[in-house]
Enzyme design. Structure first.
Site, PDB file in Angstrom:
ATOM      1  CG  ASP A  27      58.284 -24.789  13.231  1.00  0.00           C
ATOM      2  OD1 ASP A  27      57.471 -25.223  12.183  1.00  0.00           O
ATOM      3  OD2 ASP A  27      58.595 -25.444  14.122  1.00  0.00           O
ATOM      4  CG  ASP A  29      54.561 -30.266  16.102  1.00  0.00           C
ATOM      5  OD1 ASP A  29      53.378 -30.353  16.731  1.00  0.00           O
ATOM      6  OD2 ASP A  29      55.407 -31.179  16.246  1.00  0.00           O
ATOM      7  CG  ASP A 248      61.062 -27.364  15.991  1.00  0.00           C
ATOM      8  OD1 ASP A 248      60.590 -26.888  14.986  1.00  0.00           O
ATOM      9  OD2 ASP A 248      60.916 -28.772  16.479  1.00  0.00           O
TER      10      ASP A 248
END
Ligand code: PLP
Ligand code: CA
Length: 309
Positions: A27, A29, A248
């Site tokens: 992932d 960001d 995240d």
């Protein structure tokens, strides 16, 4: 494999888990960067992984950038070189979905920005809509008289900073005009976090608006849908048992990784704190256990020692 326990990935276990993987899906960001700043140590960690011969792919729900734009951002922030085919953003994956779902010549009405338009063009799907709405008159009643393009067979909703009531009207009109018109959303992220606890509304808000108007559920291209992983798997030979998903966010990255049989690694540099995982672990609800990652790190920079030196 046993139950997922969200153990800290360090020491000998980190070396073993990384040695067993040949592909890592990142992932973006909150994992590699926050906004326009690389997470400290992340470029070095990816550099080591690339040098160790791992295949690195990037899987992001952000529909605001093309594949090529991501390769440039990675390079600018000091990450190892990536080719466009290693980038799986929801602009590209949505274009790919529509390419397979629409008959030749069919067009899409798009709530989104230039990246969505560019990825649709790259696969030959005519589109209308991106950019500010062209208003046919001063009042909503006039907007409902604007001409409709009979070629439109899909409404695609992505991140659109020019989202407006006029566009919502037009999207609804296309969906009502033809009951077979597809409704596709890039992702359901409800907020985009900014520094200091601030946030702006995410694409999920825009998808919900169109769903509410149309009283239909959209097909969602992005994580946690396994469509994103299927896009990766159709481009590369990936063995889920030798693939790590690093993210995240529990309800997108970790859920997708777990549902696809990948090893999941949560990093705490983004939107999730460890006590949220603990609440899922403590819960009696089996569905919440699919939000628990196999492992966590404070930052992917913590993988550096396991990668030698
Ligand atoms: N959607 C938009 C429009 C964004 O700007 C971002 C992050 O910047 C995201 C989604 C989430 O992206 P990712 O899946 O890389 O965390
Ligand atoms: Ca993220």
């Amino acid at each position: 494999a046993g139950p997922r326990l969200c153990r800290r990935l360090e020491g000998e276990a980190a070396r073993a888990v990384l040695a067993n993987a040949d592909t890592l899906l990142f992932d973006c960001d909150g994992v590699l960067w926050r906004g326009d700043t690389a997470i400290s140590g992340a470029p070095a960690a990816l550099g080591r992984l690339a040098a160790a011969g791992k295949r690195l792919c990037y899987v992001t729900n952000n529909s605001g950038r093309t594949r090529v734009a991501y390769t440039e951002k990675l390079r600018r922030l000091g990450f190892p070189p990536a080719e466009p085919r290693h980038i799986f953003g929801t602009a590209f994956c949505a274009a790919r979905y529509l390419r397979q779902a629409l008959p030749p010549g069919a067009a899409a009405y798009v709530l989104g920005g230039p990246a969505l338009a560019a990825e649709l063009e790259a696969v030959g799907i005519p589109h209308l809509g991106p950019g500010p709405a062209a208003l046919p008159g001063p009042a909503p009643a006039d907007w409902a008289k604007a001409p409709l393009d009979p070629a439109v067979r899909a409404v695609l909703v992505g991140f659109d900073e020019h989202f407006s009531y006029a566009k919502l009207c037009q999207a609804l009109r296309y969906l009502l005009q033809n009951p077979d018109c597809l409704l596709v959303g890039t992702n359901r992220d409800h907020r985009l976090p900014l520094e200091g606890g601030a946030a702006i509304p995410g694409t999920g808000c825009l998808v919900k608006a169109v769903e509410t108007a149309a009283q239909r559920e959209a097909f969602i291209v992005g994580k946690p849908n396994r469509f994103m992983f299927d896009c990766v798997a159709s481009e590369f030979q990936v063995d889920p048992a030798r693939t790590i998903m690093v993210g995240d966010r529990l309800d997108t990255d970790i859920l997708m990784g777990n549902s696809c049989g990948l090893t999941t690694l949560l990093t705490l540099t983004g939107v999730t704190a460890l006590d949220e995982v603990q609440a899922h672990l403590d819960s009696d609800c089996p569905a919440r256990h699919s939000l628990v990652p196999d492992y966590y790190v404070d930052s992917i920079a913590d993988l550096l020692p396991a990668l030698g030196e």
